[in-house]
Design a protein around this motif. Structure first.
Motif, PDB file in Angstrom:
ATOM      1  N   GLY A  13     -15.371 -19.378 -23.791  1.00 34.41           N
ATOM      2  CA  GLY A  13     -15.337 -19.863 -22.417  1.00 34.41           C
ATOM      3  C   GLY A  13     -16.334 -19.163 -21.519  1.00 34.41           C
ATOM      4  N   ALA A  14     -17.514 -18.845 -22.057  1.00 38.38           N
ATOM      5  CA  ALA A  14     -18.498 -18.054 -21.303  1.00 38.38           C
ATOM      6  C   ALA A  14     -19.471 -18.897 -20.491  1.00 38.38           C
ATOM      7  CB  ALA A  14     -19.287 -17.158 -22.259  1.00 38.38           C
ATOM      8  N   SER A  15     -19.237 -20.187 -20.388  1.00 41.86           N
ATOM      9  CA  SER A  15     -20.191 -21.040 -19.673  1.00 41.86           C
ATOM     10  C   SER A  15     -20.033 -20.965 -18.157  1.00 41.86           C
ATOM     11  CB  SER A  15     -20.056 -22.496 -20.132  1.00 41.86           C
ATOM     12  OG  SER A  15     -18.747 -22.981 -19.884  1.00 41.86           O
ATOM     13  N   ARG A  16     -18.934 -20.388 -17.686  1.00 42.36           N
ATOM     14  CA  ARG A  16     -18.701 -20.317 -16.229  1.00 42.36           C
ATOM     15  C   ARG A  16     -17.646 -19.258 -15.921  1.00 42.36           C
ATOM     16  NH1 ARG A  16     -16.214 -25.196 -17.866  1.00 42.36           N
ATOM     17  NH2 ARG A  16     -18.086 -26.331 -17.278  1.00 42.36           N
ATOM     18  N   GLY A  17     -17.453 -19.002 -14.637  1.00 45.48           N
ATOM     19  CA  GLY A  17     -16.358 -18.172 -14.174  1.00 45.48           C
ATOM     20  C   GLY A  17     -16.380 -16.743 -14.678  1.00 45.48           C
ATOM     21  N   ILE A  18     -15.201 -16.229 -14.993  1.00 46.95           N
ATOM     22  CA  ILE A  18     -15.059 -14.836 -15.404  1.00 46.95           C
ATOM     23  C   ILE A  18     -15.787 -14.576 -16.712  1.00 46.95           C
ATOM     24  CG2 ILE A  18     -13.395 -13.090 -16.163  1.00 46.95           C
ATOM     25  CD1 ILE A  18     -11.391 -14.375 -14.160  1.00 46.95           C
ATOM     26  N   GLY A  19     -15.711 -15.506 -17.644  1.00 48.78           N
ATOM     27  CA  GLY A  19     -16.402 -15.327 -18.917  1.00 48.78           C
ATOM     28  C   GLY A  19     -17.900 -15.149 -18.736  1.00 48.78           C
ATOM     29  N   VAL A  95     -14.397 -11.245 -26.716  1.00 46.50           N
ATOM     30  CA  VAL A  95     -13.720 -11.438 -25.437  1.00 46.50           C
ATOM     31  C   VAL A  95     -13.054 -12.812 -25.455  1.00 46.50           C
ATOM     32  CG1 VAL A  95     -13.935 -11.575 -22.934  1.00 46.50           C
ATOM     33  CG2 VAL A  95     -15.387  -9.982 -24.226  1.00 46.50           C
ATOM     34  N   ASN A  96     -11.735 -12.810 -25.499  1.00 51.06           N
ATOM     35  CA  ASN A  96     -10.973 -14.058 -25.496  1.00 51.06           C
ATOM     36  C   ASN A  96     -10.695 -14.458 -24.053  1.00 51.06           C
ATOM     37  OD1 ASN A  96     -10.284 -14.799 -28.388  1.00 51.06           O
ATOM     38  ND2 ASN A  96      -9.680 -12.637 -28.352  1.00 51.06           N
ATOM     39  N   ASN A  97     -11.595 -15.275 -23.530  1.00 51.64           N
ATOM     40  CA  ASN A  97     -11.523 -15.693 -22.132  1.00 51.64           C
ATOM     41  C   ASN A  97     -11.070 -17.145 -21.975  1.00 51.64           C
ATOM     42  OD1 ASN A  97     -12.442 -15.800 -19.173  1.00 51.64           O
ATOM     43  ND2 ASN A  97     -13.819 -17.282 -20.135  1.00 51.64           N
ATOM     44  N   LEU A 145     -10.975  -7.912 -26.385  1.00 52.21           N
ATOM     45  CA  LEU A 145     -10.467  -7.963 -25.018  1.00 52.21           C
ATOM     46  C   LEU A 145      -9.913  -9.348 -24.754  1.00 52.21           C
ATOM     47  CD1 LEU A 145     -10.149  -6.402 -22.334  1.00 52.21           C
ATOM     48  CD2 LEU A 145     -12.339  -7.391 -21.624  1.00 52.21           C
ATOM     49  N   VAL A 146      -8.676  -9.414 -24.304  1.00 54.89           N
ATOM     50  CA  VAL A 146      -8.008 -10.682 -24.020  1.00 54.89           C
ATOM     51  C   VAL A 146      -7.707 -10.743 -22.526  1.00 54.89           C
ATOM     52  CG1 VAL A 146      -6.001 -12.134 -24.515  1.00 54.89           C
ATOM     53  CG2 VAL A 146      -6.981 -10.702 -26.323  1.00 54.89           C
ATOM     54  N   LEU A 147      -8.063 -11.860 -21.900  1.00 53.19           N
ATOM     55  CA  LEU A 147      -7.787 -12.010 -20.475  1.00 53.19           C
ATOM     56  C   LEU A 147      -6.383 -12.599 -20.303  1.00 53.19           C
ATOM     57  CD1 LEU A 147     -11.203 -13.087 -18.968  1.00 53.19           C
ATOM     58  CD2 LEU A 147     -10.346 -10.852 -19.620  1.00 53.19           C
ATOM     59  N   SER A 148      -5.433 -11.694 -20.253  1.00 49.84           N
ATOM     60  CA  SER A 148      -4.024 -12.089 -20.156  1.00 49.84           C
ATOM     61  C   SER A 148      -3.255 -11.002 -19.428  1.00 49.84           C
ATOM     62  CB  SER A 148      -3.444 -12.329 -21.555  1.00 49.84           C
ATOM     63  OG  SER A 148      -3.486 -11.143 -22.329  1.00 49.84           O
ATOM     64  N   ALA A 222     -15.740  -8.529 -14.323  1.00 51.52           N
ATOM     65  CA  ALA A 222     -16.872  -8.192 -15.182  1.00 51.52           C
ATOM     66  C   ALA A 222     -17.094  -6.686 -15.239  1.00 51.52           C
ATOM     67  CB  ALA A 222     -18.130  -8.898 -14.687  1.00 51.52           C
ATOM     68  N   ASP A 223     -17.026  -6.038 -14.090  1.00 55.04           N
ATOM     69  CA  ASP A 223     -17.226  -4.591 -14.055  1.00 55.04           C
ATOM     70  C   ASP A 223     -16.074  -3.854 -14.750  1.00 55.04           C
ATOM     71  OD1 ASP A 223     -19.621  -4.899 -12.735  1.00 55.04           O
ATOM     72  OD2 ASP A 223     -18.820  -4.442 -10.740  1.00 55.04           O
ATOM     73  N   ALA A 224     -14.868  -4.361 -14.582  1.00 59.42           N
ATOM     74  CA  ALA A 224     -13.723  -3.747 -15.259  1.00 59.42           C
ATOM     75  C   ALA A 224     -13.834  -3.928 -16.770  1.00 59.42           C
ATOM     76  CB  ALA A 224     -12.424  -4.350 -14.743  1.00 59.42           C
ATOM     77  N   ALA A 225     -14.227  -5.122 -17.192  1.00 56.88           N
ATOM     78  CA  ALA A 225     -14.399  -5.380 -18.626  1.00 56.88           C
ATOM     79  C   ALA A 225     -15.463  -4.466 -19.209  1.00 56.88           C
ATOM     80  CB  ALA A 225     -14.769  -6.846 -18.861  1.00 56.88           C
ATOM     81  N   HIS A 226     -16.571  -4.297 -18.482  1.00 55.57           N
ATOM     82  CA  HIS A 226     -17.654  -3.425 -18.946  1.00 55.57           C
ATOM     83  C   HIS A 226     -17.137  -2.003 -19.148  1.00 55.57           C
ATOM     84  CE1 HIS A 226     -21.223  -0.811 -18.553  1.00 55.57           C
ATOM     85  NE2 HIS A 226     -21.883  -1.814 -19.099  1.00 55.57           N
TER      86      HIS A 226
END
Length: 273
Positions: A13-19, A95-97, A145-148, A222-226
């Protein structure tokens, strides 16, 4: 400065948004990013394609591999993971977004929609991780990393949208299991969730009842994920992080720059006190 330079991220799901925001943050370090998403042609209501995201990643300093991936198709995921590994020499981070949402009560939730959320959120997260696992086992500092959200049995988070909540908690239970399952292999498994609602194109698809001025930008995630993905995997696993909590651990105390409207009243996201 910790960096993702040379690392390969497989982001659903990296084409937009948080991903996409996570991808661009990694790209600024010089990372390789697999843009694994379904959108090939632009939609005026939901902008962003795998190709436009790839162009932005390249412009930011990274290398991009745009791949059409439906996380409901395990054969397609396996092919994408294999191609990513051949292209970049491996996969370091997953990254499971990708996620489907329908904030509907039980009578209003069509079974087709229920199946979509289960297939994308729970099954898709499991399938993407499973396909990338052999490559993660060979990586130097592997992360999932899972966005949940933090797992919860509090009934108030289920009332009103039981189906959606079940699927997001299912993603979190994957993290719980994987942290234990892959501990000896040194593969980290963590979850990340926003403290406030995030302003993305998907927000408009929910009917526009939440105004952007009450949100933070995707860059906080994004900064937190990094920060998480650059930590030693063997020392950072099994956590259910909140974005602001991670940044404060990194010494960031002023989060005002992430607000869409610095004067606006921020709204807490779902599953957040």
């Amino acid at each position: 400065m910790r960096s993702l330079k040379g690392k390969t991220l497989f982001i659903s799901g990296a084409s937009r948004g948080i991903g996409k925001a996570i991808a661009l943050r990694a790209a600024r370090d010089g990372a390789n990013v697999v843009v694994a998403a379904k959108t090939v042609e632009a939609n005026p209501k939901l902008p962003g394609t795998i190709h436009s995201a790839a162009a932005e990643i390249e412009a930011a300093g990274g290398r991009a591999l745009p791949l059409v991936v439906d996380v409901r198709d395990e054969a397609g995921i396996a092919e994408a993971a294999a191609l990513a590994a051949r292209t970049f020499g491996g996969i370091d981070i997953v990254v499971n977004n990708a996620s489907a949402i329908s904030l509907t009560d039980t009578p209003s939730t069509a079974m087709k929609r229920f199946d979509l959320m289960m297939s994308v959120n729970v099954r898709g997260t499991f399938a993407v991780t499973q396909a990338c696992l052999p490559h993660l086992r060979r990586a130097a500092n592997p992360h999932i990393l899972v966005l949940s959200p933090p797992p919860s049995l509090d009934a108030r988070w289920y009332a009103g949208h039981t189906a959606y909540t079940i699927t997001k908690m299912g993603m979190s239970l994957c993290v719980l299991g994987w942290a234990a399952e892959f501990r000896e292999a040194g593969i980290a498994a963590n979850a990340l969730w926003p403290r406030t609602v995030i302003d993305t194109a998907a927000l408009a698809m929910l009917g526009g009842f939440i105004k952007p001025g009450h949100c933070r930008t995707p860059e906080i995630m994004a900064d937190a994920a990094h920060a998480i993905l650059t930590r030693p995997a063997r020392e950072c696993s099994g956590n259910f992080f909140m974005d602001d909590e991670v940044l404060r651990q990194e010494g960031v105390t002023d989060l005002s720059g992430y607000a869409v409207d610095p004067a606006g009243q921020l709204l807490p996201d779902l599953f957040v006190e």
